[in-house]
Design an enzyme around this catalytic site. Sequence first.
Site, PDB file in Angstrom:
ATOM      1  N   ARG A  83       0.828  -1.200   0.000  1.00 12.11           N
ATOM      2  CA  ARG A  83       0.000   0.000   0.000  1.00 12.11           C
ATOM      3  C   ARG A  83       0.858   1.244   0.000  1.00 12.11           C
ATOM      4  O   ARG A  83       1.986   1.233   0.482  1.00 12.11           O
ATOM      5  CB  ARG A  83      -0.931   0.020   1.218  1.00 12.11           C
ATOM      6  CG  ARG A  83      -0.213   0.198   2.541  1.00 12.11           C
ATOM      7  CD  ARG A  83      -1.147   0.212   3.748  1.00 12.11           C
ATOM      8  NE  ARG A  83      -1.823   1.465   3.946  1.00 12.11           N
ATOM      9  CZ  ARG A  83      -1.299   2.527   4.554  1.00 12.11           C
ATOM     10  NH1 ARG A  83      -0.065   2.499   5.012  1.00 12.11           N
ATOM     11  NH2 ARG A  83      -2.000   3.624   4.703  1.00 12.11           N
ATOM     12  N   ASP A  87       2.794   1.765   8.664  1.00 10.42           N
ATOM     13  CA  ASP A  87       3.953   0.875   8.503  1.00 10.42           C
ATOM     14  C   ASP A  87       4.626   0.621   9.849  1.00 10.42           C
ATOM     15  O   ASP A  87       4.960  -0.518  10.186  1.00 10.42           O
ATOM     16  CB  ASP A  87       4.964   1.465   7.515  1.00 10.42           C
ATOM     17  CG  ASP A  87       4.436   1.503   6.088  1.00 10.42           C
ATOM     18  OD1 ASP A  87       3.734   0.556   5.694  1.00 10.42           O
ATOM     19  OD2 ASP A  87       4.729   2.477   5.378  1.00 10.42           O
ATOM     20  N   ASP A 112       7.685  -0.644   3.265  1.00  9.12           N
ATOM     21  CA  ASP A 112       6.259  -0.667   2.940  1.00  9.12           C
ATOM     22  C   ASP A 112       5.649  -1.992   3.377  1.00  9.12           C
ATOM     23  O   ASP A 112       6.129  -3.062   3.009  1.00  9.12           O
ATOM     24  CB  ASP A 112       6.039  -0.479   1.436  1.00  9.12           C
ATOM     25  CG  ASP A 112       6.362   0.922   0.974  1.00  9.12           C
ATOM     26  OD1 ASP A 112       6.271   1.857   1.791  1.00  9.12           O
ATOM     27  OD2 ASP A 112       6.698   1.082  -0.210  1.00  9.12           O
TER      28      ASP A 112
END
Length: 165
Positions: A116, A125, A155
């Site tokens: 994402r 994150d 990520d």
Amino acid sequence: MVDKNSLRKLMLLKRAELNDLEKSHLDQKINQKLMAFLITRPTIKNLALYIPIKNEVAFLDNFLDFLKLNKITSCFPSIVDQFNMKFIDQNNNEINPNDIDCFFIPLLAFNKANHRIGFGKGYYDRYLSLTSKKQLKIGIAYDFQYAEFTNDPWDYQLDLIICNG
């Protein structure tokens, strides 16, 4: 491939272009899919939601009623400082990250590997790095938010993306 900052701007623009009727229709479709998803996973009792901003997918009243009916408690993110967030319940009590069964996570873009792109601050994150692999991490998005991009090592890869299509 487009860089992440350009992709963020593009997706914010695309979401802003949705008129109220389109957004309502798409949100309803996604909320139906979210309920269907939860029905197949009766062990989910503690669910992390989000408060939608900038035309993110909204959780509708019928979805929230569904949670109550099925005795699924919800919690919401709260920013602690410029680097961290926590999740709190309706009484503003902080929830231990490991007590959350499933996270419904907003995003600006996602790729085929379920990575994402968010707003770029890294809150999710960092927070998700505190959780276990057993806890489900589900991205919530509109179909048009799919994009090809190269993810960075930090990520977070989600388990699944639920969209309107």
